[in-house]
Design a protein around this motif. Structure first.
Motif, PDB file in Angstrom:
ATOM      1  N   ALA A 115       0.818  -1.215   0.000  1.00 38.55           N
ATOM      2  CA  ALA A 115       0.000   0.000   0.000  1.00 38.55           C
ATOM      3  C   ALA A 115       0.851   1.263   0.000  1.00 38.55           C
ATOM      4  O   ALA A 115       0.313   2.374  -0.037  1.00 38.55           O
ATOM      5  CB  ALA A 115      -0.929  -0.003   1.209  1.00 38.55           C
ATOM      6  N   GLY A 116       2.167   1.103   0.042  1.00 38.95           N
ATOM      7  CA  GLY A 116       3.062   2.254   0.041  1.00 38.95           C
ATOM      8  C   GLY A 116       3.199   2.934   1.389  1.00 38.95           C
ATOM      9  O   GLY A 116       3.793   4.017   1.491  1.00 38.95           O
ATOM     10  N   LEU A 117       2.694   2.295   2.456  1.00 38.20           N
ATOM     11  CA  LEU A 117       2.652   2.935   3.765  1.00 38.20           C
ATOM     12  C   LEU A 117       3.927   2.763   4.570  1.00 38.20           C
ATOM     13  O   LEU A 117       4.030   3.303   5.680  1.00 38.20           O
ATOM     14  CB  LEU A 117       1.453   2.403   4.562  1.00 38.20           C
ATOM     15  N   LEU A 118       4.903   2.013   4.052  1.00 37.72           N
ATOM     16  CA  LEU A 118       6.186   1.883   4.736  1.00 37.72           C
ATOM     17  C   LEU A 118       7.294   2.662   4.043  1.00 37.72           C
ATOM     18  O   LEU A 118       8.428   2.677   4.524  1.00 37.72           O
ATOM     19  CB  LEU A 118       6.585   0.397   4.838  1.00 37.72           C
ATOM     20  N   ASP A 119       6.986   3.295   2.937  1.00 36.23           N
ATOM     21  CA  ASP A 119       8.004   4.062   2.204  1.00 36.23           C
ATOM     22  C   ASP A 119       8.578   5.159   3.098  1.00 36.23           C
ATOM     23  O   ASP A 119       7.838   5.973   3.657  1.00 36.23           O
ATOM     24  CB  ASP A 119       7.402   4.692   0.951  1.00 36.23           C
ATOM     25  N   GLY A 120       9.891   5.157   3.223  1.00 37.23           N
ATOM     26  CA  GLY A 120      10.567   6.156   4.034  1.00 37.23           C
ATOM     27  C   GLY A 120      10.641   5.826   5.505  1.00 37.23           C
ATOM     28  O   GLY A 120      11.217   6.591   6.281  1.00 37.23           O
ATOM     29  N   TYR A 121      10.073   4.683   5.905  1.00 34.39           N
ATOM     30  CA  TYR A 121      10.063   4.296   7.314  1.00 34.39           C
ATOM     31  C   TYR A 121      11.015   3.129   7.573  1.00 34.39           C
ATOM     32  O   TYR A 121      11.287   2.320   6.687  1.00 34.39           O
ATOM     33  CB  TYR A 121       8.661   3.859   7.747  1.00 34.39           C
ATOM     34  N   GLU A 122      11.471   3.021   8.822  1.00 29.23           N
ATOM     35  CA  GLU A 122      12.131   1.803   9.271  1.00 29.23           C
ATOM     36  C   GLU A 122      11.053   0.779   9.595  1.00 29.23           C
ATOM     37  O   GLU A 122       9.986   1.118  10.112  1.00 29.23           O
ATOM     38  CB  GLU A 122      12.983   2.066  10.518  1.00 29.23           C
ATOM     39  N   CYS A 123      11.336  -0.490   9.309  1.00 25.65           N
ATOM     40  CA  CYS A 123      10.333  -1.518   9.540  1.00 25.65           C
ATOM     41  C   CYS A 123      11.001  -2.879   9.655  1.00 25.65           C
ATOM     42  O   CYS A 123      12.185  -3.051   9.364  1.00 25.65           O
ATOM     43  CB  CYS A 123       9.295  -1.536   8.414  1.00 25.65           C
ATOM     44  N   THR A 124      10.208  -3.862  10.074  1.00 26.93           N
ATOM     45  CA  THR A 124      10.710  -5.231  10.146  1.00 26.93           C
ATOM     46  C   THR A 124       9.555  -6.185   9.879  1.00 26.93           C
ATOM     47  O   THR A 124       8.404  -5.785   9.718  1.00 26.93           O
ATOM     48  CB  THR A 124      11.350  -5.515  11.518  1.00 26.93           C
TER      49      THR A 124
END
Length: 332
Positions: free
Chosen positions: A132-141
């Motif tokens: 959905a593009g909702l992690l773009d630019g974020y740190e995640c795992t």
């Protein structure tokens, strides 16, 4: 004086096909219990998805799922659990149907999530959030088995491996399955306070709330695979404030035990002394400070409860191969 009404926080749990049931049951049980432990906040949980019924990872059907709403409440929390590749038993839907359902979830997330809303993914649920593009630019795992997929799905994200969970602004992502409980306990601590999270953890017999920066094989869990209540009371106290000046005597008071008996119980049930345990917790805290801040080593040592950086380095060397300065270089 009349009591003020509790703050209502809407929680939307998106139920995908082949849902990993523990991804839902574990984190939402945390919220259920949090509602019973205090009166300031109420988590209002709604289950939504493309289908009213789905099959789960363990072959049990899940019914009563609401439709994906056109809008969701301001300040809402959206929880996206993972799905099993191979559910137990006979599949209820075809691969094409499952793909269509996942596409619907992705489109819905892209449409309704706005600033001010938290998105929480459990395990492979991060893949839908990424699409959905909702992690773009974020740190995640995500679960270690899905890291490569997440990297491909969200090339603009900063995917972190070997993490229990990662919080980056309004995006909270967790690793495999039970790490969703750790993440939700963290969220409860943030919204309702650490004492509430601790009470929930005790009820769930999760004696230690692990930190997001911990590796998926967590040092915070060392010495916790026992059921002795007095030792757990002492361990809970140290975990809540590792930097405090803990002596065997002060921990014995917390544990309702004598210092001599607590020392004996610690060695018997944890395989280490009280002092060793306190130092391990302080080293774990120092590791978080090193990887999550730009504090110099002296400040890290002080905040972690060590008398000097030399004491920190000495305790650190007992449980880590790399020195503190090198650890920071590796993690950044």
């Amino acid at each position: 004086m009349p009591k003020s009404s509790p703050r209502q926080i809407s929680v939307y749990v998106v139920v995908p096909p082949r849902v990993l049931l523990l991804d839902v049951a574990g984190p939402i049980e945390v919220l259920r219990r949090a509602n019973l432990e205090q009166e300031a906040i109420r988590f209002d949980v709604t289950y939504v998805g493309p289908a009213r019924t789905v099959g789960s990872s363990i072959g049990l059907g899940v019914a009563g799922i609401g439709a994906l709403p056109a809008r969701i409440a301001e300040g809402a929390i959206v929880v996206v659990p993972g799905a099993a590749d191979v559910p137990l038993g006979v599949g209820r839907t075809t691969a094409a149907q499952d793909d269509a359902s996942e596409d619907s979830i992705v489109a819905w997330l892209r449409k309704v999530v706005r600033p001010g809303m938290r998105v929480v993914s459990i395990c492979s649920g991060a893949l839908l959030v990424a699409r959905a593009g909702l992690l773009d630019g974020y740190e995640c795992t995500t679960h270690h088995g899905c890291t490569a997929q997440l990297t491909r799905a969200a090339p603009a994200a900063r995917v972190r491996e070997n993490r229990l969970y990662v919080e980056d602004g309004e995006r909270l992502t967790s690793a495999g399955i039970t790490a969703g409980v750790d993440l939700m306990l963290h969220l409860v601590a943030t919204l309702a306070g650490p004492p509430v999270a601790l009470a929930v953890a005790r009820f769930l017999v999760v004696y230690l709330r692990r930190a997001g920066g911990d590796p998926q094989l967590s040092p915070w869990l060392e010495g916790r695979n026992h059921m002795h209540a007095a030792v757990h009371r002492a361990q809970d106290a140290v975990a809540a404030d590792p930097a405090r000046d803990w002596s065997v005597g002060s921990l014995a008071s917390v544990a309702a035990s004598s210092p001599r008996n607590l020392s004996r119980l610690f060695n018997e049930h944890t395989g280490m002394s009280v002092t060793d345990y306190v130092n391990r917790m302080r080293v774990a805290l120092a590791r978080e400070l090193l990887t999550g801040s730009r504090l110099d080593i002296e400040a890290v040592a002080e905040r972690a409860g060590f008398g000097s950086s030399r004491q920190l380095r000495r305790a650190w060397a007992r449980v880590n191969d790399l020195p503190p300065s090198r650890m920071r270089e590796v993690e950044v």
